[in-house]
Design an enzyme around this catalytic site. Structure first.
Site, PDB file in Angstrom:
ATOM      1  N   MET A 168     -11.247  -6.220   5.578  1.00 18.84           N
ATOM      2  CA  MET A 168     -10.436  -5.311   6.515  1.00 18.84           C
ATOM      3  C   MET A 168     -10.294  -5.740   7.717  1.00 18.84           C
ATOM      4  SD  MET A 168      -9.850  -2.643   4.560  1.00 18.84           S
ATOM      5  CE  MET A 168      -8.826  -1.956   5.783  1.00 18.84           C
ATOM      6  N   HIS A 200      -1.370  -1.323  -4.222  1.00 20.47           N
ATOM      7  CA  HIS A 200      -2.577  -0.786  -3.531  1.00 20.47           C
ATOM      8  C   HIS A 200      -2.562   0.550  -3.222  1.00 20.47           C
ATOM      9  CE1 HIS A 200      -5.951  -2.317  -0.965  1.00 20.47           C
ATOM     10  NE2 HIS A 200      -5.621  -1.246  -0.339  1.00 20.47           N
ATOM     11  N   SER A 238       0.955  -1.155   0.047  1.00 19.99           N
ATOM     12  CA  SER A 238      -0.041   0.216   0.069  1.00 19.99           C
ATOM     13  C   SER A 238       0.910   1.230  -0.040  1.00 19.99           C
ATOM     14  CB  SER A 238      -0.956  -0.075   1.243  1.00 19.99           C
ATOM     15  OG  SER A 238      -1.319   1.458   1.431  1.00 19.99           O
ATOM     16  N   ASP A 264      -6.551  -6.674   4.468  1.00 16.03           N
ATOM     17  CA  ASP A 264      -5.886  -5.291   4.515  1.00 16.03           C
ATOM     18  C   ASP A 264      -5.789  -4.763   5.761  1.00 16.03           C
ATOM     19  OD1 ASP A 264      -5.008  -2.831   3.797  1.00 16.03           O
ATOM     20  OD2 ASP A 264      -6.749  -2.227   2.498  1.00 16.03           O
ATOM     21  N   HIS A 304      -8.510   0.743  -3.913  1.00 16.52           N
ATOM     22  CA  HIS A 304      -9.315   0.803  -2.775  1.00 16.52           C
ATOM     23  C   HIS A 304     -10.130   1.818  -2.215  1.00 16.52           C
ATOM     24  CE1 HIS A 304      -9.368  -0.735   1.899  1.00 16.52           C
ATOM     25  NE2 HIS A 304     -10.637  -0.529   1.245  1.00 16.52           N
ATOM     26  N   MET A 334     -12.100   3.771  -0.464  1.00 16.98           N
ATOM     27  CA  MET A 334     -12.789   4.022   1.084  1.00 16.98           C
ATOM     28  C   MET A 334     -13.383   5.273   0.894  1.00 16.98           C
ATOM     29  SD  MET A 334      -9.583   2.672   3.044  1.00 16.98           S
ATOM     30  CE  MET A 334      -8.664   3.051   2.103  1.00 16.98           C
ATOM     31  N   ASP A 386      -4.928   3.554  -1.589  1.00 12.88           N
ATOM     32  CA  ASP A 386      -5.821   3.726  -0.657  1.00 12.88           C
ATOM     33  C   ASP A 386      -6.587   5.253  -1.016  1.00 12.88           C
ATOM     34  OD1 ASP A 386      -6.073   1.413   1.045  1.00 12.88           O
ATOM     35  OD2 ASP A 386      -3.900   2.015   1.584  1.00 12.88           O
ATOM     36  N   MET A 396      -9.311   7.748   0.043  1.00 10.91           N
ATOM     37  CA  MET A 396     -10.117   8.094   1.278  1.00 10.91           C
ATOM     38  C   MET A 396     -10.676   9.613   0.975  1.00 10.91           C
ATOM     39  SD  MET A 396      -7.779   6.609   4.489  1.00 10.91           S
ATOM     40  CE  MET A 396      -6.812   5.236   4.197  1.00 10.91           C
TER      41      MET A 396
HETATM   42  C1  DX5 Z   1      -6.369   1.411   6.014  1.00 15.14           C
HETATM   43  C2  DX5 Z   1      -5.764   0.885   4.413  1.00 15.14           C
HETATM   44  C3  DX5 Z   1      -4.607   0.020   4.322  1.00 15.14           C
HETATM   45  C4  DX5 Z   1      -3.343   0.405   5.139  1.00 15.14           C
HETATM   46  C5  DX5 Z   1      -2.670  -0.663   5.157  1.00 15.14           C
HETATM   47  O1  DX5 Z   1      -7.411   2.118   5.834  1.00 15.14           O
HETATM   48  O2  DX5 Z   1      -6.766   0.310   3.660  1.00 15.14           O
HETATM   49  O3  DX5 Z   1      -4.510  -0.266   2.800  1.00 15.14           O
HETATM   50  O4  DX5 Z   1      -2.855   1.389   4.276  1.00 15.14           O
HETATM   51  O5  DX5 Z   1      -1.377  -0.266   6.010  1.00 15.14           O
HETATM   52  P1  DX5 Z   1      -0.784  -1.155   7.166  1.00 15.14           P
HETATM   53  O6  DX5 Z   1      -0.376  -2.413   6.334  1.00 15.14           O
HETATM   54  O7  DX5 Z   1       0.285  -0.515   7.654  1.00 15.14           O
HETATM   55  O8  DX5 Z   1      -1.620  -1.599   8.244  1.00 15.14           O
HETATM   56 ZN    ZN Z   2      -6.474  -0.672   1.721  1.00 10.33          ZN
END
Ligand code: DX5
Ligand code: ZN
Length: 218
Positions: free
Chosen positions: A139, A35, A10, A177, A68, A70, A37, A39
């Site tokens: 998750m 990956h 990620s 994840d 991903h 979110m 993320d 948000m």
């Molecule tokens: C959390 C994200 C993850 C996160 C994983 O909201 O979706 O992808 O960045 O990071 P680690 O592996 O550090 O928990």
């Molecule tokens: Zn993620």
């Protein structure tokens, strides 16, 4: 089920001042997916980046881009990520009352469709979506931040999803994840996961290639 375990670093934990080279380097480290993320500050209490970042990074890597989302109302953003070069687009079940329609939209754009479940969401919530999902994302932390502690309570959920799918003759990617490290990666693999996301474990490791290989179980 695919025998090979795929590792998806990620980039949330990468060095943002040199994101292009961080992503470019992942192929040589034998990562499988990148990956991303996304948000929005509504569905989760943090804001990261959007489709323009995906588009900017696309030319630097031939790896699968795993977006991903979110975000609230994910269907609104799916076309932008498809156009920006994401290969897998995952929406949260909790963010979309019309998840079935959105998964079909993702597939109609020629992308792999994923559905994610927060730690508190039951596998029953995707029972009627299984035929339309190429990937189920479990998750193992509450989404919003990297570097959180793995929630062991999700392990039986991974196993139940693997069994639910097998009973129906389905073999989607099962991705985990959050808080994946040397220890928890094995628990996830044993429970039936075959894609492991890792932010801090990979990007803060002294030897990233070695860490990727350990997470894969080699
Ligand atoms: C959390 C994200 C993850 C996160 C994983 O909201 O979706 O992808 O960045 O990071 P680690 O592996 O550090 O928990
Ligand atoms: Zn993620």
């Amino acid at each position: 089920m695919t025998d090979r375990i795929l590792i998806a670093p990620s980039i949330l934990s990468a060095d943002f001042t040199r994101l292009g080279s961080e992503v470019e380097a992942l192929s040589a480290l034998e990562a499988d997916w990148v990956h991303l993320d996304i948000m929005d500050g509504h569905f989760v209490p943090n804001i990261t980046f959007g489709a323009p970042m995906c588009r900017a990074l696309r030319p630097v890597s031939g790896l699968v881009f795993d977006a991903h989302l979110m975000v609230a109302e994910p269907a609104k953003w799916v076309p932008a990520f498809a156009e920006a070069g994401a290969d897998v687009i995952t929406i949260h079940r909790e963010a979309d009352p019309h998840a079935h329609r959105t998964l079909q939209l993702i597939r109609s754009l020629g992308k792999k469709a994923g559905v994610a479940l927060n730690p508190a969401t039951s596998e029953n919530d995707i029972e009627y979506l299984l035929d339309d999902a190429d990937l189920i994302l479990v998750m193992s932390v509450n989404p919003g931040f990297g570097g959180q502690k793995f929630i062991d309570a999700v392990l039986p959920k991974i196993e139940r999803i693997r069994n639910m799918c097998a009973k129906r003759g389905l073999d989607p990617f099962i991705e985990v994840d959050g808080g994946v490290n040397e220890k928890t990666a094995k628990l996830c693999r044993d429970a039936g996961a075959n894609v492991l996301v890792a932010g801090n474990a990979v990007f803060k490791a002294p030897d990233r290639a070695e860490m990727i290989s350990i997470l894969r179980g080699n």
